[in-house]
Design a protein around this motif. Structure first.
Motif, PDB file in Angstrom:
ATOM      1  N   VAL A   1       0.896  -1.213  -0.049  1.00  0.00           N
ATOM      2  CA  VAL A   1       0.008   0.130   0.231  1.00  0.00           C
ATOM      3  C   VAL A   1       0.974   1.164  -0.068  1.00  0.00           C
ATOM      4  CG1 VAL A   1      -1.965   1.331   1.397  1.00  0.00           C
ATOM      5  CG2 VAL A   1      -1.805  -1.063   1.333  1.00  0.00           C
ATOM      6  N   CYS A   2       0.640   2.272  -1.053  1.00  0.00           N
ATOM      7  CA  CYS A   2       1.384   3.326  -1.162  1.00  0.00           C
ATOM      8  C   CYS A   2       0.363   4.546  -0.869  1.00  0.00           C
ATOM      9  CB  CYS A   2       2.048   3.730  -2.344  1.00  0.00           C
ATOM     10  SG  CYS A   2       2.931   5.033  -2.659  1.00  0.00           S
ATOM     11  N   VAL A   3       0.638   5.488   0.193  1.00  0.00           N
ATOM     12  CA  VAL A   3      -0.202   6.501   0.406  1.00  0.00           C
ATOM     13  C   VAL A   3       0.559   7.822  -0.124  1.00  0.00           C
ATOM     14  CG1 VAL A   3      -1.413   7.992   2.424  1.00  0.00           C
ATOM     15  CG2 VAL A   3      -1.358   5.470   2.355  1.00  0.00           C
ATOM     16  N   LEU A   4       0.099   8.438  -0.837  1.00  0.00           N
ATOM     17  CA  LEU A   4       0.784   9.822  -1.437  1.00  0.00           C
ATOM     18  C   LEU A   4       0.416  10.747  -0.480  1.00  0.00           C
ATOM     19  CD1 LEU A   4       2.047  11.267  -3.633  1.00  0.00           C
ATOM     20  CD2 LEU A   4      -0.350  11.624  -4.670  1.00  0.00           C
ATOM     21  N   ALA A   5       1.479  11.661  -0.027  1.00  0.00           N
ATOM     22  CA  ALA A   5       1.596  12.782   0.670  1.00  0.00           C
ATOM     23  C   ALA A   5       2.191  13.885   0.046  1.00  0.00           C
ATOM     24  CB  ALA A   5       2.078  12.507   1.875  1.00  0.00           C
ATOM     25  N   PHE A   6       1.725  15.031   0.306  1.00  0.00           N
ATOM     26  CA  PHE A   6       2.140  16.255  -0.319  1.00  0.00           C
ATOM     27  C   PHE A   6       1.925  17.337   0.805  1.00  0.00           C
ATOM     28  CE2 PHE A   6      -1.531  14.992  -2.091  1.00  0.00           C
ATOM     29  CZ  PHE A   6      -2.519  15.921  -1.821  1.00  0.00           C
ATOM     30  N   ASP A   7       2.688  18.658   0.434  1.00  0.00           N
ATOM     31  CA  ASP A   7       2.523  19.635   1.334  1.00  0.00           C
ATOM     32  C   ASP A   7       1.007  20.148   0.779  1.00  0.00           C
ATOM     33  OD1 ASP A   7       4.966  20.194   2.213  1.00  0.00           O
ATOM     34  OD2 ASP A   7       5.696  21.139   0.540  1.00  0.00           O
ATOM     35  N   GLY A   8       0.149  20.490   2.305  1.00  0.00           N
ATOM     36  CA  GLY A   8      -0.881  21.132   2.074  1.00  0.00           C
ATOM     37  C   GLY A   8      -2.133  19.938   2.552  1.00  0.00           C
ATOM     38  N   VAL A   9      -1.624  18.799   2.425  1.00  0.00           N
ATOM     39  CA  VAL A   9      -2.469  17.401   2.413  1.00  0.00           C
ATOM     40  C   VAL A   9      -3.118  17.462   3.687  1.00  0.00           C
ATOM     41  CG1 VAL A   9      -0.690  15.829   3.330  1.00  0.00           C
ATOM     42  CG2 VAL A   9      -2.639  15.153   1.994  1.00  0.00           C
ATOM     43  N   ARG A  10      -4.356  17.206   3.819  1.00  0.00           N
ATOM     44  CA  ARG A  10      -5.026  17.247   4.960  1.00  0.00           C
ATOM     45  C   ARG A  10      -4.461  15.698   5.821  1.00  0.00           C
ATOM     46  NH1 ARG A  10     -11.339  18.780   4.663  1.00  0.00           N
ATOM     47  NH2 ARG A  10     -10.739  18.789   6.905  1.00  0.00           N
TER      48      ARG A  10
ATOM     49  N   THR B   1       6.197  10.866  -1.070  1.00  0.00           N
ATOM     50  CA  THR B   1       6.108  12.075  -1.306  1.00  0.00           C
ATOM     51  C   THR B   1       6.771  12.496  -2.822  1.00  0.00           C
ATOM     52  OG1 THR B   1       8.208  12.662  -0.472  1.00  0.00           O
ATOM     53  CG2 THR B   1       6.139  12.554   1.148  1.00  0.00           C
ATOM     54  N   PRO B   2       6.434  13.590  -3.236  1.00  0.00           N
ATOM     55  CA  PRO B   2       6.926  13.847  -4.730  1.00  0.00           C
ATOM     56  C   PRO B   2       8.208  13.663  -4.888  1.00  0.00           C
ATOM     57  CG  PRO B   2       5.125  15.229  -4.256  1.00  0.00           C
ATOM     58  CD  PRO B   2       5.253  14.456  -2.841  1.00  0.00           C
ATOM     59  N   ASP B   3       9.211  14.175  -4.027  1.00  0.00           N
ATOM     60  CA  ASP B   3      10.425  14.206  -4.093  1.00  0.00           C
ATOM     61  C   ASP B   3      11.440  13.361  -3.005  1.00  0.00           C
ATOM     62  OD1 ASP B   3      10.058  15.878  -1.784  1.00  0.00           O
ATOM     63  OD2 ASP B   3      10.929  17.648  -2.993  1.00  0.00           O
ATOM     64  N   GLY B   4      10.404  13.012  -2.235  1.00  0.00           N
ATOM     65  CA  GLY B   4      11.090  12.008  -1.185  1.00  0.00           C
ATOM     66  C   GLY B   4      11.393  12.683   0.030  1.00  0.00           C
ATOM     67  N   GLN B   5      11.069  13.924   0.119  1.00  0.00           N
ATOM     68  CA  GLN B   5      11.280  14.675   1.151  1.00  0.00           C
ATOM     69  C   GLN B   5      10.138  14.876   2.238  1.00  0.00           C
ATOM     70  OE1 GLN B   5      14.537  16.387   1.841  1.00  0.00           O
ATOM     71  NE2 GLN B   5      14.866  14.902  -0.122  1.00  0.00           N
ATOM     72  N   ASP B   6      10.518  15.395   3.549  1.00  0.00           N
ATOM     73  CA  ASP B   6       9.296  15.495   4.318  1.00  0.00           C
ATOM     74  C   ASP B   6       8.180  16.414   3.749  1.00  0.00           C
ATOM     75  OD1 ASP B   6      10.832  13.899   5.835  1.00  0.00           O
ATOM     76  OD2 ASP B   6      11.217  15.394   7.602  1.00  0.00           O
ATOM     77  N   ILE B   7       6.920  16.249   4.225  1.00  0.00           N
ATOM     78  CA  ILE B   7       5.905  17.181   3.654  1.00  0.00           C
ATOM     79  C   ILE B   7       5.456  17.831   5.066  1.00  0.00           C
ATOM     80  CG2 ILE B   7       5.515  16.312   1.421  1.00  0.00           C
ATOM     81  CD1 ILE B   7       2.958  15.778   4.306  1.00  0.00           C
ATOM     82  N   THR B   8       4.505  18.801   4.926  1.00  0.00           N
ATOM     83  CA  THR B   8       3.947  19.777   5.842  1.00  0.00           C
ATOM     84  C   THR B   8       2.520  19.559   5.751  1.00  0.00           C
ATOM     85  OG1 THR B   8       5.787  21.357   6.274  1.00  0.00           O
ATOM     86  CG2 THR B   8       3.620  22.039   7.350  1.00  0.00           C
TER      87      THR B   8
ATOM     88  N   SER C   1      -1.696  19.898   6.462  1.00  0.00           N
ATOM     89  CA  SER C   1      -2.738  21.068   6.783  1.00  0.00           C
ATOM     90  C   SER C   1      -2.706  21.601   8.096  1.00  0.00           C
ATOM     91  CB  SER C   1      -4.216  20.826   6.295  1.00  0.00           C
ATOM     92  OG  SER C   1      -4.465  19.531   7.235  1.00  0.00           O
ATOM     93  N   THR C   2      -2.505  20.648   8.893  1.00  0.00           N
ATOM     94  CA  THR C   2      -2.064  21.188  10.226  1.00  0.00           C
ATOM     95  C   THR C   2      -0.889  21.642  10.812  1.00  0.00           C
ATOM     96  OG1 THR C   2      -1.568  18.883  11.281  1.00  0.00           O
ATOM     97  CG2 THR C   2      -3.908  19.111  10.943  1.00  0.00           C
ATOM     98  N   GLY C   3       0.244  21.424  10.144  1.00  0.00           N
ATOM     99  CA  GLY C   3       1.351  22.055  10.284  1.00  0.00           C
ATOM    100  C   GLY C   3       2.334  20.851  10.754  1.00  0.00           C
ATOM    101  N   LEU C   4       1.585  19.856  10.917  1.00  0.00           N
ATOM    102  CA  LEU C   4       2.511  18.660  11.346  1.00  0.00           C
ATOM    103  C   LEU C   4       3.395  18.119  10.010  1.00  0.00           C
ATOM    104  CD1 LEU C   4       3.038  16.435  13.520  1.00  0.00           C
ATOM    105  CD2 LEU C   4       1.219  15.081  12.638  1.00  0.00           C
ATOM    106  N   ARG C   5       4.534  17.653  10.214  1.00  0.00           N
ATOM    107  CA  ARG C   5       5.584  17.136   9.187  1.00  0.00           C
ATOM    108  C   ARG C   5       5.397  15.719   9.224  1.00  0.00           C
ATOM    109  NH1 ARG C   5       8.268  20.679   6.624  1.00  0.00           N
ATOM    110  NH2 ARG C   5       9.707  19.298   5.922  1.00  0.00           N
ATOM    111  N   ILE C   6       5.386  15.201   8.034  1.00  0.00           N
ATOM    112  CA  ILE C   6       5.415  13.618   7.848  1.00  0.00           C
ATOM    113  C   ILE C   6       6.673  13.423   7.095  1.00  0.00           C
ATOM    114  CG2 ILE C   6       4.323  11.976   6.617  1.00  0.00           C
ATOM    115  CD1 ILE C   6       1.402  13.157   7.380  1.00  0.00           C
ATOM    116  N   ALA C   7       7.295  12.298   7.573  1.00  0.00           N
ATOM    117  CA  ALA C   7       8.533  11.902   6.833  1.00  0.00           C
ATOM    118  C   ALA C   7       8.166  10.967   5.727  1.00  0.00           C
ATOM    119  CB  ALA C   7       9.537  11.127   7.808  1.00  0.00           C
ATOM    120  N   ALA C   8       8.866  10.969   4.621  1.00  0.00           N
ATOM    121  CA  ALA C   8       8.584  10.205   3.488  1.00  0.00           C
ATOM    122  C   ALA C   8       9.257   8.661   3.676  1.00  0.00           C
ATOM    123  CB  ALA C   8       8.885  10.696   2.495  1.00  0.00           C
TER     124      ALA C   8
END
Length: 336
Positions: A13-22, A50-57, A59-66
């Motif tokens: 399972v792959c969950v796509l994440a990006f800046d501004g995601v809920r 994530t698009p580039d393998g970097q952490d994303i932020t 919508s709550t401001g919490l960062r998620i590591a890729a």
């Protein structure tokens, strides 16, 4: 898209994440599949790309590591696409739309959470299919993509290998459905119990939205009538009475309602009465009192209207929405 793979190997399972995601659009699928993996002896691997393998932020401001960049995420058995908190339609984000299209091309199945449906639509994955999204944006999805059959009240919709779901927490519902498809209802039920959620939620999205959100109009004939209906939903609002009040024929008034509001006078009045009944139930009124005060009249009429619009009963609605308090259970004494 290829067919979902079978066999003993873990289901990826792959969950796509990006800046501004809920945040919950990402967290809910992760929780469902990680919990299911515990109950199936590790039959799921769940990773965030994530698009580039970097952490994303989020919508709550919490960062998620890729776990990995999107370029290395091809071939997932299940791709989960969440929604964007601000750019609901993904307008101005062709990079994300292109990324979704590329990842989906190698995935066995694709599930969108909330407004992630707009990314699937823009990528062409919903063309000719049935779909849903958050109730607040369903009309927009249908307008922007007329080649999609939008089912606005559904908690989730599956059409072939593509699934779409309603707002935010519906990511749990759609992922539970996928777990059930993979491992049967017993495992899905165990996951639901672990997460303290419904295995199949009663009712549709409309129980969480404002049922009477008709388009606003300043039409000189309709506006006074709409205000009068809203002020007293239980009043006499039969078509003939409304037409006489507006000094127009019943046929002309019906045409105005249809043209301006996309509904009939009777349906509009019923929606306002349903909204009033919901309010009375939420405030603690019984079914009979809510039916009378709202103008729906009888318990049976109220039940029929609830079933038709909300897919639930008045008593079940009241129990779920009137309070968040948990009734005290009798103490259980330890056996000697």
């Amino acid at each position: 898209m290829r067919e979902p793979s079978a066999g003993p190997r873990p289901h990826h399972v792959c969950v796509l994440a990006f800046d501004g995601v809920r945040l919950l659009d990402v967290a809910a699928p992760l929780e469902v599949f990680a919990t299911a993996s515990r109950y199936t002896g590790g039959r799921y691997t769940v990773r965030v790309c994530t698009p580039d393998g970097q952490d994303i932020t989020t919508s709550t401001g919490l960062r998620i590591a890729a776990d990995l960049p999107a370029a290395d995420a091809g071939g997932a058995d299940t791709l989960v696409v969440p929604g964007h908190a601000e750019r609901v339609t993904f307008a101005g984000r062709p990079d994300l739309v292109e990324l979704v299209a590329r990842l989906a091309g190698g995935a066995g199945r694709v599930a969108a959470v909330c407004t992630g449906a707009f990314a699937l639509a823009a990528a062409g994955l919903l063309r000719g299919r049935r779909a849903t999204t958050h109730w607040e944006h369903a009309a927009k999805l249908a307008r922007l993509h007329p080649d999609i059959t939008v089912t606005a009240d559904a908690i989730y919709v599956q059409d072939g290998p593509v699934l779409t779901s309603a707002g935010v927490t519906a990511g749990i519902d759609v992922c539970l459905a996928l777990v059930e498809q993979d491992h049967g209802p017993d495992i899905a039920r165990r996951v639901a119990r672990d997460l303290v959620v419904f295995l199949q939620r009663p009712g549709g999205q409309s129980q969480f939205s404002a049922a009477s959100r008709a388009p606003a109009t300043s039409h000189p004939v309709l506006r006074p009538l709409l205000d009068a209906i809203a002020a007293d939903p239980a009043g006499d609002h039969r078509l003939a009475v409304l037409a006489e009040r507006a000094a127009v024929s019943s046929r002309h008034l019906t045409r105005l309602f249809t043209r301006q509001l996309g509904t009939t006078p009777a349906a509009y009045v019923e929606s306002l009465r349903l909204e009033a009944a919901r309010m009375y139930l939420e405030q603690g009124s019984g079914v009979t009192e809510a039916a009378g005060r709202s103008g729906l009249g009888s318990d049976e009429t109220l039940r029929r209207v609830f079933a038709r619009h909300l897919g639930t009963t008045p008593s079940a609605y009241a129990a779920r929405f009137r309070t968040t308090r948990v009734e005290a259970e009798p103490a259980v004494r330890a056996q000697a």
